[in-house]
Design an enzyme around this catalytic site. Structure first.
Site, PDB file in Angstrom:
ATOM      1  N   SER A  74      45.052  38.577  31.044  1.00 38.15           N
ATOM      2  CA  SER A  74      44.093  39.566  31.560  1.00 38.15           C
ATOM      3  C   SER A  74      44.837  40.522  32.497  1.00 38.15           C
ATOM      4  O   SER A  74      45.968  40.231  32.920  1.00 38.15           O
ATOM      5  CB  SER A  74      43.001  38.827  32.346  1.00 38.15           C
ATOM      6  OG  SER A  74      42.252  39.708  33.146  1.00 38.15           O
ATOM      7  N   TYR A 112      38.447  33.310  38.132  1.00 34.78           N
ATOM      8  CA  TYR A 112      38.984  33.981  36.935  1.00 34.78           C
ATOM      9  C   TYR A 112      40.408  34.469  37.214  1.00 34.78           C
ATOM     10  O   TYR A 112      41.319  34.273  36.402  1.00 34.78           O
ATOM     11  CB  TYR A 112      38.063  35.148  36.562  1.00 34.78           C
ATOM     12  CG  TYR A 112      38.416  35.830  35.267  1.00 34.78           C
ATOM     13  CD1 TYR A 112      38.010  35.296  34.048  1.00 34.78           C
ATOM     14  CD2 TYR A 112      39.168  37.005  35.249  1.00 34.78           C
ATOM     15  CE1 TYR A 112      38.328  35.925  32.847  1.00 34.78           C
ATOM     16  CE2 TYR A 112      39.490  37.636  34.062  1.00 34.78           C
ATOM     17  CZ  TYR A 112      39.064  37.098  32.867  1.00 34.78           C
ATOM     18  OH  TYR A 112      39.387  37.715  31.681  1.00 34.78           O
TER      19      TYR A 112
END
Ligand code: NAP
Length: 254
Positions: free
Chosen positions: A146, A159
């Site tokens: 990510s 996250y």
């Protein structure tokens, strides 16, 4: 010939979270390149199954909730693939979740759930896959990282922790398994239009702030990942190990 190196005919690819979004598009891309697909998801992958079969490839569904699946079960899932197809050549660790809450209020459950599926499952599914790939001297493991493998993010501490760690374990597994013929690399998608990002796309102020920073001037689409996925899954990437490749419309270059 160079384009032949990108073909995946006769290969078997497992994609986690293949039911929708990025996982679905990557599964379709791999099938178009010739691979049979094992779709691992907590729900039905009906749409993905139909598209893959229309392409002319086999689709096999395995249902599992990767927040609660134990490591022993991950191992038996890989054994199920071996029993069915005889080999596993490509693993795409895509399934992932995000929980958005301010760090001061962040709950233990939102920490544990995200770390479980985004990190622990990625490692132990890769371990199980590598154990069946290494005897063949060939295998491709593709993790989905990510922008938050590189940046801190806002309101998503678990996250960020998980995706930063995915970059780390991608390098660590690559270091151990490269000489055994296993390529471990990661794709770091930018801001992609999927269910995962629906809440921030629905926030017009947040969405336009994001768009202003993307040099390409648009959100990414799931199809934007198909080319890089086929490359990383194929012989064309045989000398690429431990790379974290941004596919972000230039977000990180700003
Ligand atoms: P998505 O549209 O929410 O799709 C995720 C897929 O994973 C769905 O099929 C989902 O099933 C499945 N899944 C969710 N929880 C699961 C569980 N507990 N067990 C098994 N499967 C589960 O998300 P996406 O945007 O495609 O994201 C895919 C990956 O890319 C994630 O790792 C995400 O962190 C990463 N990523 C996304 C973006 C982005 O902008 N979208 C950017 C960077 C990285 P259900 O349909 O049942 O929910």
């Amino acid at each position: 010939m160079i384009l032949d190196q990108f073909r995946l005919d006769g290969q078997v690819a497992m994609v986690t979270g293949a039911g929708q979004g990025l996982g679905q598009a990557m599964a379709i891309g791999l099938a178009e390149a010739g691979a049979d697909i094992v779709g691992l998801d907590r729900g039905e992958c009906q749409d993905t199954c139909e598209i893959v079969q229309k392409i002319g490839r086999t689709f096999h569904q395995i249902q599992a909730d990767l927040i609660i699946t134990e490591v022993a079960v991950l191992n038996s899932i890989i054994q199920e693939v071996i029993q069915m197809f005889g080999h596993l050549d490509i693993l795409v660790n895509n399934a992932g979740i995000i929980r958005r809450t301010a760090a001061l209020e962040f709950s233990e459950k939102d920490w544990d759930d995200v770390l479980q599926i985004n990190l622990k499952t990625v490692f132990f599914l890769s371990q199980a896959a590598a154990r069946v790939m290494i005897p063949n001297g060939y295998g491709k493991i593709i993790n989905i990282a990510s922008m938050l493998s590189f940046q801190g993010g806002i309101l998503v501490p678990s996250y960020t922790a998980s995706k930063s760690a995915v970059a780390g374990i991608t390098r660590s597994m690559a270091n151990e398994w490269a000489k055994l013929g296993i390529n471990v690399n990661a794709i770091a998608p930018g801001y992609m239009a999927t269910a995962n990002t629906a809440p921030i796309r629905a926030d017009s102020q947040r969405s336009s702030t994001i768009l202003e920073r993307i040099p390409a001037g648009r959100w990414g689409t799931p199809e934007d990942l198909q080319g890089i996925t086929v490359f990383l899954a194929s012989q064309a990437s045989n000398y690429l190990n431990g790379a974290i490749i941004p596919v972000d419309g230039g977000w990180l270059t700003r």
